[in-house]
Design an enzyme around this catalytic site. Structure first.
Site, mmCIF file in Angstrom:
data_model
loop_
_atom_site.group_PDB
_atom_site.id
_atom_site.type_symbol
_atom_site.label_atom_id
_atom_site.label_comp_id
_atom_site.label_asym_id
_atom_site.label_seq_id
_atom_site.Cartn_x
_atom_site.Cartn_y
_atom_site.Cartn_z
ATOM 1 N N GLU A 25 -62.688 -19.477 0.627
ATOM 2 C CA GLU A 25 -61.912 -18.345 1.126
ATOM 3 C C GLU A 25 -60.686 -18.885 1.856
ATOM 4 O OE1 GLU A 25 -63.233 -16.136 4.641
ATOM 5 O OE2 GLU A 25 -62.833 -14.274 3.565
ATOM 6 N N LYS A 57 -66.655 -6.819 21.842
ATOM 7 C CA LYS A 57 -65.783 -7.966 22.108
ATOM 8 C C LYS A 57 -64.843 -8.153 20.911
ATOM 9 C CE LYS A 57 -65.517 -12.203 21.283
ATOM 10 N NZ LYS A 57 -64.058 -12.231 21.077
ATOM 11 N N CYS A 93 -61.020 -9.474 3.968
ATOM 12 C CA CYS A 93 -62.287 -9.992 3.445
ATOM 13 C C CYS A 93 -62.538 -9.575 2.008
ATOM 14 C CB CYS A 93 -63.431 -9.511 4.336
ATOM 15 S SG CYS A 93 -63.466 -7.718 4.524
ATOM 16 N N GLY A 120 -66.867 -11.258 10.755
ATOM 17 C CA GLY A 120 -66.097 -12.487 10.955
ATOM 18 C C GLY A 120 -66.434 -13.500 9.889
ATOM 19 N N SER A 121 -66.283 -14.762 10.225
ATOM 20 C CA SER A 121 -66.445 -15.819 9.220
ATOM 21 C C SER A 121 -67.925 -16.101 8.949
ATOM 22 C CB SER A 121 -65.766 -17.089 9.719
ATOM 23 O OG SER A 121 -66.364 -17.495 10.933
ATOM 24 N N THR A 122 -68.183 -16.630 7.776
ATOM 25 C CA THR A 122 -69.553 -16.990 7.396
ATOM 26 C C THR A 122 -70.091 -18.062 8.340
ATOM 27 O OG1 THR A 122 -69.120 -16.374 5.117
ATOM 28 C CG2 THR A 122 -70.940 -17.912 5.480
ATOM 29 N N GLU A 123 -69.214 -18.983 8.723
ATOM 30 C CA GLU A 123 -69.636 -20.072 9.614
ATOM 31 C C GLU A 123 -70.173 -19.516 10.949
ATOM 32 O OE1 GLU A 123 -66.262 -22.480 10.400
ATOM 33 O OE2 GLU A 123 -67.346 -23.732 11.848
ATOM 34 N N GLY A 144 -71.079 -16.418 11.507
ATOM 35 C CA GLY A 144 -72.218 -15.551 11.185
ATOM 36 C C GLY A 144 -73.521 -16.340 11.172
ATOM 37 N N GLU A 160 -70.997 -8.959 8.520
ATOM 38 C CA GLU A 160 -69.978 -8.704 7.490
ATOM 39 C C GLU A 160 -69.096 -9.945 7.462
ATOM 40 O OE1 GLU A 160 -69.898 -6.283 5.483
ATOM 41 O OE2 GLU A 160 -71.128 -4.752 6.432
HETATM 42 P P1 NAD Z 1 -64.389 -15.695 13.368
HETATM 43 O O1 NAD Z 1 -65.755 -15.791 12.792
HETATM 44 O O2 NAD Z 1 -63.722 -16.924 13.805
HETATM 45 O O3 NAD Z 1 -64.386 -14.717 14.646
HETATM 46 C C1 NAD Z 1 -64.864 -13.403 14.574
HETATM 47 C C2 NAD Z 1 -65.305 -12.960 15.956
HETATM 48 O O4 NAD Z 1 -66.402 -13.776 16.356
HETATM 49 C C3 NAD Z 1 -64.239 -13.124 17.042
HETATM 50 O O5 NAD Z 1 -64.321 -12.035 17.931
HETATM 51 C C4 NAD Z 1 -64.671 -14.393 17.755
HETATM 52 O O6 NAD Z 1 -64.261 -14.453 19.094
HETATM 53 C C5 NAD Z 1 -66.175 -14.298 17.652
HETATM 54 N N1 NAD Z 1 -66.902 -15.560 17.751
HETATM 55 C C6 NAD Z 1 -66.488 -16.796 17.415
HETATM 56 N N2 NAD Z 1 -67.459 -17.703 17.678
HETATM 57 C C7 NAD Z 1 -68.510 -17.014 18.185
HETATM 58 C C8 NAD Z 1 -69.808 -17.382 18.631
HETATM 59 N N3 NAD Z 1 -70.233 -18.631 18.608
HETATM 60 N N4 NAD Z 1 -70.627 -16.420 19.083
HETATM 61 C C9 NAD Z 1 -70.229 -15.128 19.103
HETATM 62 N N5 NAD Z 1 -69.009 -14.722 18.698
HETATM 63 C C10 NAD Z 1 -68.156 -15.650 18.233
HETATM 64 O O7 NAD Z 1 -63.541 -14.901 12.277
HETATM 65 P P2 NAD Z 1 -61.992 -14.549 12.306
HETATM 66 O O8 NAD Z 1 -61.252 -15.810 12.061
HETATM 67 O O9 NAD Z 1 -61.679 -13.730 13.502
HETATM 68 O O10 NAD Z 1 -61.875 -13.575 11.035
HETATM 69 C C11 NAD Z 1 -61.750 -14.037 9.750
HETATM 70 C C12 NAD Z 1 -63.065 -14.000 9.006
HETATM 71 O O11 NAD Z 1 -63.642 -12.705 9.100
HETATM 72 C C13 NAD Z 1 -62.892 -14.251 7.525
HETATM 73 O O12 NAD Z 1 -63.895 -15.125 7.053
HETATM 74 C C14 NAD Z 1 -63.070 -12.880 6.906
HETATM 75 O O13 NAD Z 1 -63.489 -12.882 5.565
HETATM 76 C C15 NAD Z 1 -64.079 -12.272 7.803
HETATM 77 N N6 NAD Z 1 -64.033 -10.806 7.722
HETATM 78 C C16 NAD Z 1 -65.063 -10.152 7.096
HETATM 79 C C17 NAD Z 1 -65.032 -8.765 6.954
HETATM 80 C C18 NAD Z 1 -66.156 -8.010 6.291
HETATM 81 O O14 NAD Z 1 -66.250 -6.802 6.518
HETATM 82 N N7 NAD Z 1 -66.999 -8.624 5.483
HETATM 83 C C19 NAD Z 1 -63.947 -8.053 7.456
HETATM 84 C C20 NAD Z 1 -62.910 -8.748 8.081
HETATM 85 C C21 NAD Z 1 -62.973 -10.126 8.213
#
Ligand code: NAD
Length: 502
Positions: free
Chosen positions: A404, A198, A307, A251-254, A256, A273
């Site tokens: 961040e 997804k 990130c 994605g985001s820590t929140e 995660g 990640e």
């Molecule tokens: P996000 O956490 O908002 O979304 C990431 C993904 O999670 C999206 O596909 C989203 O649809 C999905 N998602 C959102 N809520 C969900 C839920 N409740 N259950 C399951 N899936 C859900 O992050 P973003 O805004 O897309 O990306 C930015 C963040 O990603 C930043 O914090 C960045 O640091 C982090 N990031 C980390 C790495 C790494 O490798 N460590 C790489 C790239 C980005």
């Protein structure tokens, strides 16, 4: 600095792709979503609506997971490791054959400059697949000498097998859409897992193209499934699904944290990640001609929506002004513009909302007493452009140094003649621990500092060295587990120990 207002025309192949009626890829077929809802994809450089994609609902998740399970038990499990290698290599070749199309889609979806898009598609796309193609034939267990068991008079043989965990759900962010998708697909396929991907709702296009190529190169139906849609719907349903064996999340820590809580039903494996706020530490003997472009790249690659971005710059007081003014000089002359214009050095942020968030941080920096060295404004007109911005301050207790931002904002601070531990303590004063870099001509100082920095990845005289072979992942709030390299296979494998009594 200027933002070109005009849209540069994408190629006819890209236009043709955008004009398609994008559906969900389930069990090797393109099908309409059960919700019949669509989401609009926007070019962040022009704010133009470029296409729409389907929004997957819970029924689609059910179908995709069932297809992935059936494929896992069926044809895919019978394909031997050499043939998996061949398929992954074909997949990589197909990405290369569509390089221009992938690059333009990444630009239109995400905003990144086209040169960077092409670099990412090769380095973290096709080459990444090739790296994992090589692993298919090298995944094996061990034979283990054991003490004779009680009541066992005969000889024993104990051996382990490395088995694929099963159905993987991969959930990816918008900042580097194709690399993020391939970074999950490659180890999943190499280990013999099946996958439901997804992509982020803001950047679904390259994942859809990957679905077409998976079919074209002969990956069996159901092995790769692509669901576009929302995190709160399809994402959450995948996380909670009892027939998913592993979540690979970036994605985001929140989010995660939420995923960890919601994935517990069947105790599925989870790798995370997450975010970062990485330190860049520059010692007085560093080669300033290397440091300045290195810091520019560390902080502003992907408009700072990265990130691993080096967004906290610590420079020895003797060279602080020279380094910071040098970086400011480069970034204040950077050409901001649409990524399809090859002369653009920096693109827009991903969305109006992201621009608002970043501008909120810039305002907070201005109000916190930090000195604004350059930038600090959003550009007028179409597109979500924000100037590369630098602040300096004497301590890290302000919001722009702690949180961040995920935008082009660099925090800088000078340090004096402290011992290495004290400098490292300041560099480590963050909730995150993803990446970091040390700049010095004294390699022993570089190595000592690299050991003291609390991050999953530290570089000396470069920042954020990324390669499929280098383990990648974060400490503290930056993540859980590692991707890339041999270690990146582990979360996709489980060990079975077998003992034979002769
Ligand atoms: P996000 O956490 O908002 O979304 C990431 C993904 O999670 C999206 O596909 C989203 O649809 C999905 N998602 C959102 N809520 C969900 C839920 N409740 N259950 C399951 N899936 C859900 O992050 P973003 O805004 O897309 O990306 C930015 C963040 O990603 C930043 O914090 C960045 O640091 C982090 N990031 C980390 C790495 C790494 O490798 N460590 C790489 C790239 C980005």
């Amino acid at each position: 600095m200027s933002a070109a207002a005009e849209t540069l025309a994408p190629s006819s192949a890209t236009r043709e792709f955008l004009d398609q009626d994008h559906k969900l890829f389930i069990n090797g077929r393109w099908q309409r979503s059960s919700t019949s809802e669509r989401t609009v994809v926007v070019d962040p450089a022009t704010e133009a609506q470029i296409t729409t994609t389907a929004i997957a609902g819970e029924d689609d998740v059910e179908q995709a997971v069932a297809a992935a399970r059936a494929a896992f038990k069926g044809e895919w499990s019978k394909i031997n490791s050499h043939n998996r290698t061949r398929l992954l290599l074909k997949f990589a070749d197909a990405i290369d054959a569509n390089m221009a199309l992938f690059s333009e889609l990444e630009v239109l979806d995400n905003g990144m400059p086209v040169g960077i898009a092409t670099y990412c598609v090769r380095k973290a796309g096709s080459d990444f697949l090739r790296y994992y193609a090589g692993w298919c034939t090298k995944i094996h267990g061990q034979t283990i000498p054991v003490s004779p068991m009680e009541a066992a008079n005969g000889d024993t043989l104990t051996y382990t097998r490395r088995e694929p965990v099963g159905v993987v759900a991969a959930i990816t962010p918008w900042n580097a859409p194709l690399p993020m998708a391939v970074m999950k697909l490659a180890p999943a396929l190499a280990t013999g897992c099946t996958i439901v991907l997804k992509p982020a709702e803001l950047t679904p296009l390259s994942a859809l193209l990957l679905g077409h190529l998976a079919k074209e190169v002969g990956i069996p139906d159901g092995v790769v499934n692509i669901l576009t849609g929302h995190g709160s719907q399809a994402g959450a349903a995948l996380v909670a699904h009892d027939d998913v064996n592993k979540i690979a999340f970036t994605g985001s820590t929140e989010v995660g944290r939420q995923i960890l809580q919601q994935a517990g039903g069947n105790l599925k494996k989870v790798t995370l990640e997450l975010g970062g706020k990485s330190p860049v530490v520059v010692f007085p003997d560093a080669d300033i001609q290397r440091v300045i472009p290195g810091v520019v790249r560390a902080a502003y690659f992907l408009q700072g929506q990265n990130c691993m971005a080096g967004t906290r710059l610590f420079v020895h007081q003797d060279i602080f002004d020279e380094v910071v003014n040098g970086v400011a000089d480069v970034v204040s002359r950077m050409k901001l513009g649409p990524g399809l214009d090859p002369s653009s050095e920096m693109g827009p942020l991903i969305s109006a909302q992201q621009r608002e968030t970043v501008m909120g941080y810039i305002q907070s920096g201005k109000e916190s007493g930090a000195k604004l060295i350059t930038g600090g404004e959003a550009l007028e007109g179409k597109g979500y452009f924000v100037q590369p911005t630098i602040f300096s301050h004497t301590n890290q207790d302000i919001k722009i140094a702690r949180e961040e931002i995920f935008g082009p904002v660099l925090f800088t601070q000078a340090f004096g003649d402290s011992d290495l531990q004290a400098i490292a303590d300041e560099a480590n004063r963050s909730d995150y621990g993803l990446s970091g870099s040390v700049w010095t001509r004294d390699i022993s100082v570089g190595l000592k500092m690299a050991a003291l920095i609390d991050a999953g990845q530290v570089s000396v005289n470069c920042h954020a060295a990324v390669d499929a072979a280098i383990p990648f992942g974060g400490n503290k709030l930056s993540g859980w587990g590692r991707e890339f390299g041999q270690e990146g296979l582990e979360p996709y494998l489980k060990t079975k120990a077998t003992t034979v009594l002769f």
